[in-house]
Motif scaffolding. Sequence first.
Motif, PDB file in Angstrom:
ATOM      1  N   GLU A 129       0.306  -9.666  12.429  1.00 45.84           N
ATOM      2  CA  GLU A 129       0.258 -10.919  13.178  1.00 45.84           C
ATOM      3  C   GLU A 129       0.509 -10.681  14.652  1.00 45.84           C
ATOM      4  O   GLU A 129      -0.085 -11.337  15.516  1.00 45.84           O
ATOM      5  CB  GLU A 129       1.303 -11.893  12.616  1.00 45.84           C
ATOM      6  CG  GLU A 129       0.952 -12.441  11.248  1.00 45.84           C
ATOM      7  CD  GLU A 129       2.093 -13.244  10.657  1.00 45.84           C
ATOM      8  OE1 GLU A 129       1.823 -14.113   9.807  1.00 45.84           O
ATOM      9  OE2 GLU A 129       3.271 -12.998  11.028  1.00 45.84           O
ATOM     10  N   HIS A 132      -2.672  -9.347  16.186  1.00 48.13           N
ATOM     11  CA  HIS A 132      -3.646 -10.430  16.300  1.00 48.13           C
ATOM     12  C   HIS A 132      -3.268 -11.363  17.451  1.00 48.13           C
ATOM     13  O   HIS A 132      -4.143 -11.809  18.212  1.00 48.13           O
ATOM     14  CB  HIS A 132      -3.705 -11.210  14.986  1.00 48.13           C
ATOM     15  CG  HIS A 132      -4.679 -12.350  15.006  1.00 48.13           C
ATOM     16  ND1 HIS A 132      -6.042 -12.172  15.073  1.00 48.13           N
ATOM     17  CD2 HIS A 132      -4.481 -13.698  14.993  1.00 48.13           C
ATOM     18  CE1 HIS A 132      -6.643 -13.345  15.079  1.00 48.13           C
ATOM     19  NE2 HIS A 132      -5.721 -14.300  15.038  1.00 48.13           N
ATOM     20  N   THR A 135      -4.179  -9.926  20.790  1.00 49.97           N
ATOM     21  CA  THR A 135      -5.612 -10.069  21.037  1.00 49.97           C
ATOM     22  C   THR A 135      -5.947 -11.489  21.476  1.00 49.97           C
ATOM     23  O   THR A 135      -6.744 -11.704  22.397  1.00 49.97           O
ATOM     24  CB  THR A 135      -6.401  -9.710  19.770  1.00 49.97           C
ATOM     25  OG1 THR A 135      -6.074  -8.377  19.375  1.00 49.97           O
ATOM     26  CG2 THR A 135      -7.890  -9.820  20.015  1.00 49.97           C
ATOM     27  N   GLN A 136      -5.301 -12.471  20.824  1.00 45.68           N
ATOM     28  CA  GLN A 136      -5.543 -13.867  21.182  1.00 45.68           C
ATOM     29  C   GLN A 136      -5.131 -14.145  22.622  1.00 45.68           C
ATOM     30  O   GLN A 136      -5.730 -14.981  23.307  1.00 45.68           O
ATOM     31  CB  GLN A 136      -4.758 -14.799  20.243  1.00 45.68           C
ATOM     32  CG  GLN A 136      -5.304 -14.859  18.824  1.00 45.68           C
ATOM     33  CD  GLN A 136      -6.482 -15.814  18.723  1.00 45.68           C
ATOM     34  OE1 GLN A 136      -7.150 -16.097  19.704  1.00 45.68           O
ATOM     35  NE2 GLN A 136      -6.757 -16.284  17.521  1.00 45.68           N
TER      36      GLN A 136
END
Length: 364
Positions: A129, A132, A135-136
């Motif tokens: 998480e 991720h 990256t977001q």
Amino acid sequence: MQELEGLLEGLEPGSEALPTVLAALRGALRAERTAAYGVDVGPDRYHTAFVHGVGFPQPPSVLTELFDAALPPAGSRFGYFDPARPPLAQRNRAMRFSPLGISEPLRALPITGEGEGPLWERLGLTEAEWEHARTQLAGYASNLYRQLGLEHLAQLRVLVCEGDMMLGWVGAFRAEPFTEREQRLLQALTPAIQRRMAMDRRLREAGLLGPALGAALEVLGRPAWVVTFSGRVMHANKAGQARWEQDSGALAAQVRACLRSPPGTGPLFSSGPLRTQGLPDHYLVLDPGPPMEPTSRLPVLTQRWGLTAREAQVLEHVVQGETNKAIALHLGCAERTVEVHVTHLLNKAQVESRSALISRFFQS
């Protein structure tokens, strides 16, 4: 801190408290800018419930547009948290972040001075998480930071939550890193901020429910009022407004007597308390008016709907607007027994609510 707590507690309900609090918080934290925003969870994407900023060159309307455009689709993270499901480790916890920066495609934003262990554990995320989320950050959040000129500023923020629901994001920005002492100050203020934001949210929701309540009261076709226990009218349908204008003094006395008397003993009748956490109880008071002559319809519908004799008796009282408790007093039975009969009536009339049953009775 005491001055800020006093400010949070002392501002009138319904007032625009957050801009005032953000201005005071900006001074207390020696910040360049302070901000607060809330998020509504839609079926497809998130939307801003409110946005307030102090020290920003953009006007409030532009801030709102920028925030709303930057929010991700539903189920995605905005930075290191999902607004619909904020991690437990981040709820009501003041946290410091270094500037977003312009290196490593705008992904870094590490936490500073937040204890031991990997960063993702401090945020309540798994390692997957965390990756991720980083990256977001190169998408939704970084674009917003650029537009607002925040990418080079350190951040101190708290996700203000009530249970697992995020009430809002409150934070500050400046060029110099925030200190541990300033972090403790924001942490100490968080309970007062949480109480204020919870009350503001309930008031917003009550305002949104107002049109729905008004429409529902109009369907009743008889005078209806939402009142406090003291008898002060907070809302009335058109019939209720007309009745109130005729003789407000006498009617106010009847309303107060109705709230203090056993059900079915006066010219008016009321519901039980309408409870909203954090707000005083209110009551729905109805004027039953003259009898609407149900007797001529009752035998026909008793046969058509296949009612028992007892169900027909209950129906006769229901369509006159009486409560289950009042019906139980009339029939000399338990209120629970009346509830069972009402359930049977709804099933036999093929309707889902008491109001629909009354409407069907007079329209059949």
